[in-house]
Write a protein that holds these residues in place. Structure first.
Motif, PDB file in Angstrom:
ATOM      1  N   GLY A 130     -13.065   1.236  -0.044  1.00 49.97           N
ATOM      2  CA  GLY A 130     -11.814   1.634   0.573  1.00 49.97           C
ATOM      3  C   GLY A 130     -11.592   3.130   0.454  1.00 49.97           C
ATOM      4  N   PHE A 131     -10.367   3.545   0.637  1.00 52.82           N
ATOM      5  CA  PHE A 131      -9.964   4.941   0.471  1.00 52.82           C
ATOM      6  C   PHE A 131      -8.489   4.935   0.134  1.00 52.82           C
ATOM      7  N   THR A 132      -7.989   6.033  -0.437  1.00 53.93           N
ATOM      8  CA  THR A 132      -6.598   6.057  -0.883  1.00 53.93           C
ATOM      9  C   THR A 132      -5.740   7.058  -0.127  1.00 53.93           C
ATOM     10  N   ASN A 133      -6.368   8.066   0.486  1.00 52.44           N
ATOM     11  CA  ASN A 133      -5.569   9.096   1.143  1.00 52.44           C
ATOM     12  C   ASN A 133      -4.908   8.539   2.404  1.00 52.44           C
ATOM     13  N   MET A 134      -3.621   8.754   2.536  1.00 53.91           N
ATOM     14  CA  MET A 134      -2.865   8.174   3.651  1.00 53.91           C
ATOM     15  C   MET A 134      -3.258   8.778   4.998  1.00 53.91           C
ATOM     16  N   ASN A 135      -4.005   9.895   4.965  1.00 53.30           N
ATOM     17  CA  ASN A 135      -4.461  10.514   6.202  1.00 53.30           C
ATOM     18  C   ASN A 135      -5.906  10.173   6.537  1.00 53.30           C
ATOM     19  N   GLY A 136      -6.545   9.365   5.714  1.00 52.95           N
ATOM     20  CA  GLY A 136      -7.860   8.857   6.066  1.00 52.95           C
ATOM     21  C   GLY A 136      -9.022   9.445   5.307  1.00 52.95           C
ATOM     22  N   ILE A 137     -10.200   9.034   5.719  1.00 52.47           N
ATOM     23  CA  ILE A 137     -11.430   9.340   4.984  1.00 52.47           C
ATOM     24  C   ILE A 137     -11.737  10.835   4.928  1.00 52.47           C
ATOM     25  N   ASN A 138     -11.361  11.580   5.953  1.00 50.69           N
ATOM     26  CA  ASN A 138     -11.678  13.012   5.960  1.00 50.69           C
ATOM     27  C   ASN A 138     -10.808  13.816   5.007  1.00 50.69           C
ATOM     28  N   PHE A 139      -9.801  13.171   4.442  1.00 52.98           N
ATOM     29  CA  PHE A 139      -8.879  13.857   3.544  1.00 52.98           C
ATOM     30  C   PHE A 139      -8.944  13.302   2.115  1.00 52.98           C
ATOM     31  N   GLU A 140      -9.892  12.422   1.859  1.00 59.28           N
ATOM     32  CA  GLU A 140      -9.986  11.806   0.533  1.00 59.28           C
ATOM     33  C   GLU A 140     -10.391  12.855  -0.506  1.00 59.28           C
ATOM     34  N   TYR A 141      -9.603  12.971  -1.559  1.00 58.84           N
ATOM     35  CA  TYR A 141      -9.883  13.955  -2.607  1.00 58.84           C
ATOM     36  C   TYR A 141     -10.998  13.500  -3.553  1.00 58.84           C
ATOM     37  N   PHE A 142     -11.168  12.208  -3.680  1.00 64.14           N
ATOM     38  CA  PHE A 142     -12.114  11.664  -4.654  1.00 64.14           C
ATOM     39  C   PHE A 142     -13.093  10.733  -3.938  1.00 64.14           C
TER      40      PHE A 142
END
Length: 241
Positions: A130-142
């Motif tokens: 999955g991913f956690t950033n609410m703006n999507g995969i291109n904005f994931e910090y980790f």
């Protein structure tokens, strides 16, 4: 040409052979593997060998799973990880005792080539966890969350099915992609053994690491094919705890 997505294999080569046969896979089919090729059953090295060869005949996408990353660290750095060892790694370590150094090097290259995710031209996302950033995969910090996160699926399970994407409290993560295909958290945890859809998320991990089957699904028609439960195919092994 079909596009077929495959759930977590966890060293179950016999199950992988079954679903390839039952789905009548040909060289014209595109295959998207969601990760966790290893750990659990006894044929992790053979699974990787098979996938390397399959990539020659088919258009394949190989996503990185958390267990694949753990194996890579062990093969490259001989890093012992007791938690990994107790969650499927033991069977993998034992299996690699019979593997040549040359084969190990080819497996390292394969594991290093795995993708964090795959996004197709129809805004369908394929990712192990999955991913956690609410703006999507291109904005994931980790980026490690791509193969460790469980909150995406847990949120989907808890979501009121009557909520609409236009509702103020609807999770923004669920509005970014037309469909999201994941593995990582087996649907057997909610008493299921078939692919389950919640919101826009399809979970294709049907518990092959434990007592469930392995699944391959046509992402356009949603038809799917399954192996026998892995504990039947490997009746003399304990699998993952």
């Amino acid at each position: 040409m079909r596009t077929l997505v495959i759930g977590d294999i966890h060293g179950g080569l016999r199950a992988l052979h079954q679903i390839i046969e039952r789905a009548k896979v040909t060289s014209k089919d595109k295959l998207i593997f969601l990760g966790d090729y290893v750990d659990g059953w006894s044929q992790s090295p053979e699974v990787i060998d098979y996938l390397i060869q399959l990539n020659i005949t088919n258009d394949c996408v190989f996503i990185r799973g958390n267990h694949d990353e753990l194996l890579l660290h062990w093969l490259k750095d001989n890093t012992d990880n007791l938690l990994w060892y107790n969650h499927g790694g033991e069977a993998t370590v034992i299996a690699y005792e019979k593997v040549s150094d040359a084969t190990k090097q080819s497996h390292i290259l394969f594991l290093q080539s795995l993708k964090d995710y795959y996004l197709d031209d129809q805004q369908r996302l394929f990712i192990h966890a999955g991913f956690t950033n609410m703006n999507g995969i291109n904005f994931e910090y980790f980026p490690r969350l791509f193969y460790w996160d469980r909150t995406l699926w847990e949120t989907a399970l808890a979501l009121d099915p009557n909520m609409l994407p236009t509702d103020l409290l609807y999770p923004k993560r669920f509005t970014l992609y037309n469909e999201i295909y994941i593995g990582h958290t087996p649907v057997t945890r909610i008493g299921e053994t078939v692919p389950i859809k919640k919101a826009c998320i399809w979970n294709v991990d049907t518990g092959a690491a434990f007592k469930g089957p392995l699944t391959i699904m046509d992402i356009d028609t949603k038809e799917f094919w399954q192996s026998e439960p892995l504990n039947n195919l490997y009746f003399d092994e304990k699998g993952r705890n």
